[in-house]
Motif scaffolding. Structure first.
Motif, PDB file in Angstrom:
ATOM      1  N   LYS A  72       0.846  -1.191   0.000  1.00  0.00           N
ATOM      2  CA  LYS A  72       0.000   0.000   0.000  1.00  0.00           C
ATOM      3  C   LYS A  72       0.880   1.239   0.000  1.00  0.00           C
ATOM      4  O   LYS A  72       1.956   1.230   0.560  1.00  0.00           O
ATOM      5  CB  LYS A  72      -0.899   0.032   1.243  1.00  0.00           C
ATOM      6  N   GLY A  73       0.382   2.288  -0.618  1.00  0.00           N
ATOM      7  CA  GLY A  73       1.121   3.537  -0.628  1.00  0.00           C
ATOM      8  C   GLY A  73       0.241   4.669  -1.113  1.00  0.00           C
ATOM      9  O   GLY A  73      -0.865   4.453  -1.599  1.00  0.00           O
ATOM     10  N   ASP A  81      -7.638  16.563 -13.774  1.00  0.00           N
ATOM     11  CA  ASP A  81      -7.835  16.931 -12.373  1.00  0.00           C
ATOM     12  C   ASP A  81      -6.632  16.383 -11.628  1.00  0.00           C
ATOM     13  O   ASP A  81      -5.676  15.942 -12.241  1.00  0.00           O
ATOM     14  CB  ASP A  81      -9.088  16.370 -11.679  1.00  0.00           C
ATOM     15  N   ASN A  82      -6.722  16.416 -10.318  1.00  0.00           N
ATOM     16  CA  ASN A  82      -5.607  15.899  -9.539  1.00  0.00           C
ATOM     17  C   ASN A  82      -6.142  15.263  -8.280  1.00  0.00           C
ATOM     18  O   ASN A  82      -7.287  15.468  -7.901  1.00  0.00           O
ATOM     19  CB  ASN A  82      -4.588  17.005  -9.223  1.00  0.00           C
ATOM     20  N   GLY A  83      -5.318  14.471  -7.664  1.00  0.00           N
ATOM     21  CA  GLY A  83      -5.737  13.821  -6.433  1.00  0.00           C
ATOM     22  C   GLY A  83      -4.566  13.191  -5.722  1.00  0.00           C
ATOM     23  O   GLY A  83      -3.450  13.099  -6.245  1.00  0.00           O
ATOM     24  N   MET A  84      -4.842  12.765  -4.511  1.00  0.00           N
ATOM     25  CA  MET A  84      -3.866  12.035  -3.709  1.00  0.00           C
ATOM     26  C   MET A  84      -4.640  10.882  -3.091  1.00  0.00           C
ATOM     27  O   MET A  84      -5.566  11.099  -2.315  1.00  0.00           O
ATOM     28  CB  MET A  84      -3.256  12.931  -2.636  1.00  0.00           C
ATOM     29  N   ASP A  85      -4.295   9.673  -3.484  1.00  0.00           N
ATOM     30  CA  ASP A  85      -5.058   8.506  -3.073  1.00  0.00           C
ATOM     31  C   ASP A  85      -4.186   7.497  -2.355  1.00  0.00           C
ATOM     32  O   ASP A  85      -3.018   7.308  -2.712  1.00  0.00           O
ATOM     33  CB  ASP A  85      -5.671   7.819  -4.305  1.00  0.00           C
ATOM     34  N   GLN A  86      -4.752   6.830  -1.368  1.00  0.00           N
ATOM     35  CA  GLN A  86      -4.122   5.674  -0.736  1.00  0.00           C
ATOM     36  C   GLN A  86      -4.511   4.484  -1.605  1.00  0.00           C
ATOM     37  O   GLN A  86      -5.698   4.236  -1.814  1.00  0.00           O
ATOM     38  CB  GLN A  86      -4.648   5.504   0.693  1.00  0.00           C
ATOM     39  N   GLN A 115       4.526   7.579  -3.252  1.00  0.00           N
ATOM     40  CA  GLN A 115       5.196   7.662  -1.954  1.00  0.00           C
ATOM     41  C   GLN A 115       6.158   6.473  -1.831  1.00  0.00           C
ATOM     42  O   GLN A 115       5.928   5.413  -2.411  1.00  0.00           O
ATOM     43  CB  GLN A 115       4.140   7.587  -0.853  1.00  0.00           C
ATOM     44  N   ALA A 116       7.220   6.662  -1.090  1.00  0.00           N
ATOM     45  CA  ALA A 116       8.154   5.565  -0.849  1.00  0.00           C
ATOM     46  C   ALA A 116       7.456   4.444  -0.084  1.00  0.00           C
ATOM     47  O   ALA A 116       6.618   4.690   0.778  1.00  0.00           O
ATOM     48  CB  ALA A 116       9.366   6.065  -0.057  1.00  0.00           C
ATOM     49  N   VAL A 117       7.785   3.210  -0.456  1.00  0.00           N
ATOM     50  CA  VAL A 117       7.237   2.027   0.215  1.00  0.00           C
ATOM     51  C   VAL A 117       8.392   1.123   0.609  1.00  0.00           C
ATOM     52  O   VAL A 117       9.494   1.224   0.065  1.00  0.00           O
ATOM     53  CB  VAL A 117       6.246   1.261  -0.706  1.00  0.00           C
ATOM     54  N   GLN A 118       8.140   0.210   1.537  1.00  0.00           N
ATOM     55  CA  GLN A 118       9.190  -0.722   1.961  1.00  0.00           C
ATOM     56  C   GLN A 118       9.299  -1.869   0.970  1.00  0.00           C
ATOM     57  O   GLN A 118       8.286  -2.448   0.558  1.00  0.00           O
ATOM     58  CB  GLN A 118       8.902  -1.277   3.344  1.00  0.00           C
TER      59      GLN A 118
END
Length: 160
Positions: A72-73, A81-86, A115-118
């Motif tokens: 998940k990230g 448009d734009n967005g920020m989603d999990q 986003q950075a993920v492990q």
């Protein structure tokens, strides 16, 4: 490691603030509340799409944003448009972007910033990303250390 996470967080915050600060005249910086623009299936300009007052009809393009990886990230994206989603990775967003008004001359920004993920070794890495326009790859980033993600300025193919 901490520097990479701090850099990623700073870049995401900056990108969110910048994409939210537009003239608002063409609606390209609106939040997710706006549906994608209408277009023809062929990707050709839709004669029914109206641009700014007195300008020619819009020009439509099929855009695909992709992020590879697993887990998940968060993904920050801009395409009309734009967005920020999990999200669950891998992730893909397909949309239609219609250039109209000033965008026909200046272009419209496209971006996807994961986003950075492990990873499997418990290191924080940035997942690979790709932007495709009308079936052609226009941006790609596989650098696990690069927090910039993928960006591209979509310009009119029929510049006036």
């Amino acid at each position: 490691m901490r520097k990479a996470i701090t850099t990623a967080t700073t870049l995401l915050t900056t990108a969110v603030l910048l994409t939210g600060c537009g003239s608002g005249g063409d609606g390209s910086t609106s939040s997710k509340s706006k549906a994608p623009s209408a277009s023809s299936a062929s990707g050709a300009p839709d004669p029914s799409a109206s641009g700014a007052a007195g300008s020619a009809a819009g020009e439509t393009h099929q855009v695909t944003l992709e992020v590879k990886g697993s887990g998940k990230g968060q993904v920050l994206w801009t395409a009309g448009d734009n967005g920020m989603d999990q999200v669950d990775l891998p992730w893909k967003k397909q949309t239609t972007v219609t250039l109209k008004g000033a965008e026909l001359k200046l272009g419209a920004p496209l971006s996807v910033v994961p986003q950075a993920v492990q990873d499997a070794n418990a290191r924080f890495v940035f997942p690979a990303c790709t932007i495709t326009v009308d079936g052609k790859q226009v941006a790609h980033n596989e650098d696990e250390e690069n927090a910039k993600g993928c960006t591209y300025l979509l310009k009119s193919t029929n510049r006036p």
